[in-house]
Write a protein that holds these residues in place. Structure first.
Motif, PDB file in Angstrom:
ATOM      1  N   VAL A 126      33.086  -9.692  62.957  1.00  0.00           N
ATOM      2  CA  VAL A 126      32.025 -10.164  63.846  1.00  0.00           C
ATOM      3  C   VAL A 126      32.484 -10.073  65.294  1.00  0.00           C
ATOM      4  O   VAL A 126      31.733  -9.627  66.171  1.00  0.00           O
ATOM      5  N   TYR A 127      33.733 -10.484  65.562  1.00  0.00           N
ATOM      6  CA  TYR A 127      34.249 -10.375  66.922  1.00  0.00           C
ATOM      7  C   TYR A 127      34.236  -8.926  67.391  1.00  0.00           C
ATOM      8  O   TYR A 127      33.840  -8.622  68.527  1.00  0.00           O
ATOM      9  N   ASN A 136      32.378  -6.423  66.401  1.00  0.00           N
ATOM     10  CA  ASN A 136      31.024  -5.943  66.646  1.00  0.00           C
ATOM     11  C   ASN A 136      30.440  -6.519  67.938  1.00  0.00           C
ATOM     12  O   ASN A 136      29.813  -5.802  68.732  1.00  0.00           O
ATOM     13  N   LEU A 137      30.660  -7.817  68.171  1.00  0.00           N
ATOM     14  CA  LEU A 137      30.144  -8.443  69.389  1.00  0.00           C
ATOM     15  C   LEU A 137      30.770  -7.840  70.636  1.00  0.00           C
ATOM     16  O   LEU A 137      30.094  -7.647  71.659  1.00  0.00           O
ATOM     17  N   TRP A 148      23.853  -5.325  67.039  1.00  0.00           N
ATOM     18  CA  TRP A 148      24.597  -6.091  66.056  1.00  0.00           C
ATOM     19  C   TRP A 148      24.458  -5.441  64.685  1.00  0.00           C
ATOM     20  O   TRP A 148      23.390  -4.960  64.313  1.00  0.00           O
ATOM     21  N   HIS A 150      26.034  -7.127  58.996  1.00  0.00           N
ATOM     22  CA  HIS A 150      27.045  -8.124  58.638  1.00  0.00           C
ATOM     23  C   HIS A 150      27.093  -9.237  59.682  1.00  0.00           C
ATOM     24  O   HIS A 150      27.142 -10.425  59.335  1.00  0.00           O
ATOM     25  N   THR A 151      27.078  -8.874  60.950  1.00  0.00           N
ATOM     26  CA  THR A 151      27.112  -9.872  62.019  1.00  0.00           C
ATOM     27  C   THR A 151      25.885 -10.769  61.959  1.00  0.00           C
ATOM     28  O   THR A 151      25.980 -11.999  62.072  1.00  0.00           O
ATOM     29  N   LYS A 152      24.718 -10.172  61.778  1.00  0.00           N
ATOM     30  CA  LYS A 152      23.482 -10.961  61.723  1.00  0.00           C
ATOM     31  C   LYS A 152      23.486 -11.928  60.540  1.00  0.00           C
ATOM     32  O   LYS A 152      23.147 -13.107  60.692  1.00  0.00           O
ATOM     33  N   THR A 162      26.059 -13.117  58.923  1.00  0.00           N
ATOM     34  CA  THR A 162      27.088 -14.137  59.109  1.00  0.00           C
ATOM     35  C   THR A 162      26.633 -15.227  60.064  1.00  0.00           C
ATOM     36  O   THR A 162      26.742 -16.429  59.766  1.00  0.00           O
TER      37      THR A 162
END
Length: 464
Positions: A228-229, A231-232, A242, A245-247, A249
């Motif tokens: 997540v880090y 991707n952000l 995004w 997976h990020t969304k 999570t």
């Protein structure tokens, strides 16, 4: 020199190169087995360090069962303890525990790969494949970036949390002890470890928001996961970029946080053994803090043993889910829960494919989610069954402790300190398996994948 142009190799360098070669060979044959092996070796190493008389406050060697339990709990960033951390361990012992937490939080896999790269000056294809599976890099080309981000992000966030905690601890304990407490709790909180160097844990700071708020934020950030880090950072916080997976999570984490806080508040609101006699504002604060800790943080403002049976059941469920994939949290992971829920919704709507946020989720991902959930439940059932053989404690207490160990959460109803060596070894095994991951264990025990060039006739058995 041994000849023209030859240079003598330092013995330490030779040992490191052999270790790097062993890691590389094992990663090529089975990345999952390599992860398990490295965690076991690290746990053994920290066990030996904690066994030294200097690690105990009374100067006597700690019993093997307690040393193993504490070392595994620290290296798996769980937080369960069989002895009081604040009173049993010396300053040296607490430093060893802190190093074990940091090593486990960074990931033994990451540390091993960084050591291998430092010795060999490169990261080979086998090591990259290993890292891709172990730390969640979506592509091989991103492995080096993710390794760097894992290390840099960890130390930056821990440093920021330590700075946020420092004023409160230094004011209460003085410069030296306050600075130590700030660093220890920053590392313990971000890595979702739940270890405390104060008698009674963080309950002593129940009226100090300058300590509780940074701890809560650190636990929530640590539970999101390094992918997540990554991707952000790459998306520069642009929501359209995004990943799914990020969304999943972020959304699932937010929902579980709200549901957990509301559920905990409702079930504990009138419980005079916990928060029933506190002002309304403090009850709400306790509920928010508890919700953040129930899925992996491990810190507790109240003794879980004083909670209602409904609260224990709610906590069991949230601990089992855990945090984000490739994070310092444990459990089956929030994305696993999200995928299973989306599959149920798709089935209820009669849709042939599982979709979310304009994307179709691969069938293989659903199979992995089912496997992780089923294997996790099986491990919890088996662990609870073994504990019942050596403990007369009520089943709800046993189940709570077992799930906390498997999900590397660290919340405890006091059972860990009451068990004998056999029970502690069972919980240690659950912590180890929970940290490596049920799917990694399944992969390590399976045979090499085969390419089947034919398909058998399809038939639909009756389900339900």
């Amino acid at each position: 020199m041994t000849g023209t142009g030859a240079v003598a190799i330092n013995p330490a360098t030779r040992v490191l190169r052999r270790g790097a070669g062993w890691v590389g060979d094992l990663t090529r044959r089975s990345p999952a087995r390599a992860a398990i092996a490295i965690f076991v070796v690290a746990g053994l190493g920290f066990t030996l360090l904690l066994r030294l008389p200097a690690a105990a406050a009374d100067g006597r060697a700690t019993p093997w069962a307690d040393a193993v339990f504490t070392a595994v709990s620290a290296i798996t960033v769980t937080g369960l303890t069989s002895v009081d951390t604040a009173e049993h361990w010396s300053a040296y012992g607490k430093v060893v525990i802190l190093l074990a937490i940091q090593t486990g939080g960074l990931g033994i896999v990451t540390v091993a790969l960084l050591l291998a790269r430092a010795v060999t000056r490169r990261l080979g294809l086998g090591s990259r494949l290993f890292a891709q599976q172990a730390i969640g890099a979506p592509q091989l080309g991103e492995v080096k970036d993710l390794l760097r981000i894992v290390v840099v992000t960890t130390f930056v966030i821990e440093g920021a949390i330590a700075i946020a905690l420092a004023p409160s601890f230094i004011t209460a304990e003085g410069w030296a002890r306050g600075a130590w407490s700030s660093v220890f709790y920053a590392v313990s909180a971000f890595n979702n470890a739940g270890f405390s160097v104060h008698a009674g844990g963080v309950a002593a700071f129940g009226h100090h928001p300058g300590i509780l708020i940074p701890l809560t934020v650190a636990v929530l950030i640590g539970s999101l996961g390094f992918p997540v880090y990554l991707n952000l950072l790459h998306a520069r916080w642009t929501r359209k970029r995004w990943t799914l997976h990020t969304k999943l999570t972020l959304i699932t984490t937010g929902i579980l946080f709200v549901v957990g806080a509301a559920g905990w508040a409702v079930t504990e609101w009138g419980n005079r053994a916990t928060i029933g006699d506190l002002p309304v504002a403090e009850r709400v604060g306790n509920a928010l803090f508890a919700s953040a800790m129930m899925r992996s943080g491990g810190f507790a403002m109240i003794d879980p043993a004083d909670s209602t049976s409904t609260t224990l059941l709610l906590t069991d469920a949230l601990m089992f889910v855990g945090g984000g994939s490739v994070s310092t949290a444990g459990g089956i992971k929030v994305t696993t829960l999200a995928v299973l829920f989306l599959a149920i919704v798709a089935e209820a709507r009669g849709v042939p494919h599982v979709t979310a946020a304009g994307r179709t989720i691969a069938t293989g991902v659903l199979r992995v989610a089912i496997s992780v959930t089923f294997l996790g439940a099986t491990l919890v059932l088996g662990g609870a069954g073994l504990i019942t053989l050596v403990s007369d404690a009520p089943l709800d207490r046993i189940l709570f402790e077992v799930i906390s160990a498997f999900a590397t959460c660290g919340l405890s109803v006091g059972l860990s300190a009451e068990l004998g060596p056999f029970g502690m070894y069972v919980l240690s095994a659950l912590m180890l398996v929970g940290r490596v991951g049920p799917i990694a264990l399944a992969t390590s025990l399976s045979v090499r994948r085969r390419n089947i060039r034919f398909q058998l006739p399809e038939e639909r058995p009756i389900v339900g």
